[in-house]
Design a protein around this motif. Structure first.
Motif, mmCIF file in Angstrom:
data_model
loop_
_atom_site.group_PDB
_atom_site.id
_atom_site.type_symbol
_atom_site.label_atom_id
_atom_site.label_comp_id
_atom_site.label_asym_id
_atom_site.label_seq_id
_atom_site.Cartn_x
_atom_site.Cartn_y
_atom_site.Cartn_z
ATOM 1 N N GLU A 37 39.896 -44.328 20.091
ATOM 2 C CA GLU A 37 41.062 -44.954 19.573
ATOM 3 C C GLU A 37 40.459 -45.414 17.959
ATOM 4 O O GLU A 37 39.335 -45.771 18.391
ATOM 5 N N GLY B 290 43.704 -49.442 15.787
ATOM 6 C CA GLY B 290 45.080 -50.147 16.959
ATOM 7 C C GLY B 290 45.608 -49.055 18.078
ATOM 8 O O GLY B 290 45.556 -48.916 19.195
ATOM 9 N N ARG B 291 46.044 -47.468 17.764
ATOM 10 C CA ARG B 291 46.350 -47.031 17.956
ATOM 11 C C ARG B 291 46.455 -45.457 18.025
ATOM 12 O O ARG B 291 46.957 -44.377 18.229
ATOM 13 N N THR C 137 44.550 -41.954 17.361
ATOM 14 C CA THR C 137 43.868 -41.141 18.513
ATOM 15 C C THR C 137 42.147 -40.308 17.529
ATOM 16 O O THR C 137 42.386 -40.042 16.491
ATOM 17 N N PRO D 248 46.150 -50.798 27.709
ATOM 18 C CA PRO D 248 44.639 -50.007 26.416
ATOM 19 C C PRO D 248 44.138 -51.069 26.494
ATOM 20 O O PRO D 248 43.159 -50.246 26.121
ATOM 21 N N GLY E 279 52.258 -41.269 26.818
ATOM 22 C CA GLY E 279 51.068 -42.004 26.306
ATOM 23 C C GLY E 279 50.168 -41.723 25.145
ATOM 24 O O GLY E 279 49.678 -40.812 25.350
ATOM 25 N N GLY E 280 49.363 -42.565 24.370
ATOM 26 C CA GLY E 280 48.756 -42.248 23.078
ATOM 27 C C GLY E 280 49.399 -40.414 22.675
ATOM 28 O O GLY E 280 48.630 -39.502 22.131
ATOM 29 N N SER E 281 50.696 -40.624 22.349
ATOM 30 C CA SER E 281 51.028 -39.481 21.630
ATOM 31 C C SER E 281 50.966 -37.942 22.282
ATOM 32 O O SER E 281 50.628 -37.630 21.764
ATOM 33 N N TYR F 207 41.170 -42.815 28.982
ATOM 34 C CA TYR F 207 41.864 -42.924 27.516
ATOM 35 C C TYR F 207 43.341 -42.549 28.559
ATOM 36 O O TYR F 207 44.521 -43.528 28.356
ATOM 37 N N ARG G 103 46.005 -45.739 28.657
ATOM 38 C CA ARG G 103 47.568 -45.552 28.018
ATOM 39 C C ARG G 103 48.762 -44.741 28.992
ATOM 40 O O ARG G 103 49.724 -44.432 28.215
ATOM 41 N N HIS H 32 52.065 -43.560 30.457
ATOM 42 C CA HIS H 32 53.314 -44.276 29.137
ATOM 43 C C HIS H 32 54.227 -43.035 29.793
ATOM 44 O O HIS H 32 54.183 -42.453 29.611
ATOM 45 N N PRO I 257 55.974 -44.209 20.035
ATOM 46 C CA PRO I 257 56.551 -44.733 20.932
ATOM 47 C C PRO I 257 57.670 -45.256 20.391
ATOM 48 O O PRO I 257 58.820 -45.168 21.606
#
Length: 337
Positions: free
Chosen positions: A20, A23-24, A26, A78, A114-116, A149, A153, A155, A187
């Motif tokens: 990543e 912060g978030r 990818t 994460p 998670g992580g789109s 990963y 992440r 979720h 999210p």
């Protein structure tokens, strides 16, 4: 698949960086270079990385070694991405990669949002390198990065209400209801997904699951032509996430194929709900004077990582409407500088 050492060299170059950035967001580089190699553009890998390099960040700091005894507490944290990548690196050094994948796939599958959805997409690209070419150290390391990963992440979705669905995947996607207040990042929008159409109504076995998942990938790819303007980047994942699952099925025991289909549908439908446009655009006719090779070259020249990955998925679908969708992605996407 490019069978030279170019892909392995590119992956080694990228494995010093984290999954990543900022912060978030990818790091798409490993997925993009695998797509380039798979489509016969291995010579472009390092030039593409040079262009993408300003977006890369250092490998994340480790916190504590993950073991089988403490892994449950670390799942979905994460901050532990570096620890998880190290864990899977050790697992893949000690066990066959298909065994590790089969053991962890059902654990990770509920948390593919998670992580789109990028972690499962990265795993799908890594699995393709291993099933299409040699099982080299860089390709095994790439699988460790993808699984790590995903674990970091992880979720799951909340409980969903089932809405009336449809027999065909395309009609089921049309039945998806947009979320209320479609604003904010992935999210925030995901938390507003509370109901999805039921699809498929029945699955008769693993082969049927493979057929239906193939249908879903085609339907989501085709739909991008008329709905991609809702969010040119995020709606790509309605097709690329289920295609990552589809690519992974042959490496998994067929007992996992039906749950994989259901998870892929939920992911594709959720992305559709989160980023649906107010109205569809007109659907142009498929181009008659453009080959797939030329379409891939357009995506390579464009350079955007999502355009590359979507064109790669559209090429898997392979029909005229998928070619139109790939060109639509080139049109809507912002070129890589």
């Amino acid at each position: 698949m490019d069978r030279t050492d170019t892909l392995d060299e590119a992956l080694e170059r990228l494995h010093g960086h984290g999954p990543e950035r900022l912060g978030r967001l990818t790091n798409h580089a490993p997925m993009a270079v695998e797509a380039l190699a798979a489509r016969g553009h291995g010579g472009a890998l390092h030039r593409w990385i040079d262009r993408y390099a300003p977006r890369l960040e250092d490998f994340p700091r480790t916190v504590e070694r993950i073991t089988d005894a403490n892994r449950r507490a670390a799942l979905g944290d994460p901050r532990r991405a570096g620890d998880w990548i190290g864990y899977f690196g050790r697992e893949l050094a000690e066990h066959p990669w298909r065994e590790v994948l089969a053991r962890w796939w059902p654990r990770l599958l509920p948390g593919m949002y998670g992580g789109s959805t990028h972690p499962v997409i990265r795993v799908g690209h890594a699995v393709r390198t291993l099933t299409s070419g040699e099982e080299t150290t860089p390709r095994l390391t790439e699988l460790a990065h993808g699984l790590g990963y995903w674990a970091a992440r992880h979720h799951p979705l909340g409980e969903l209400r089932g809405l009336p669905g449809a027999e065909r995947a395309a009609d089921a996607l049309d039945a998806v209801e947009p979320v209320h207040a479609p604003e904010g990042g992935f999210p925030a929008r995901l938390g507003r997904v509370t109901a999805l159409p039921v699809w498929p109504a029945t699955v008769t076995g693993p082969r049927d699951a493979h057929r239906l998942l193939t249908e879903l990938v085609a339907a989501a790819t085709h739909r991008y032509t008329t709905h991609g303007h809702g969010d040119a980047v995020m709606l790509v994942h309605a097709a690329t996430a289920p295609n990552a699952v589809l690519r992974t099925l042959p490496a998994l025991p067929d007992t996992l194929w039906i749950p994989s289909l259901h998870a892929a549908w939920a992911a594709s439908a959720a992305v559709t709900a989160m980023y649906a446009p107010g109205a569809p655009a007109p659907c142009p006719p498929p181009p008659t004077a453009l080959t797939w090779e030329e379409a891939v070259e357009l995506a390579v020249a464009h350079g955007d990582e999502h355009v590359l990955k979507f064109t790669d998925t559209a090429r898997d679908v392979g029909d005229g409407q998928a070619l139109t969708a790939a060109l639509r992605a080139v049109e809507l996407g912002e070129p890589l500088e």
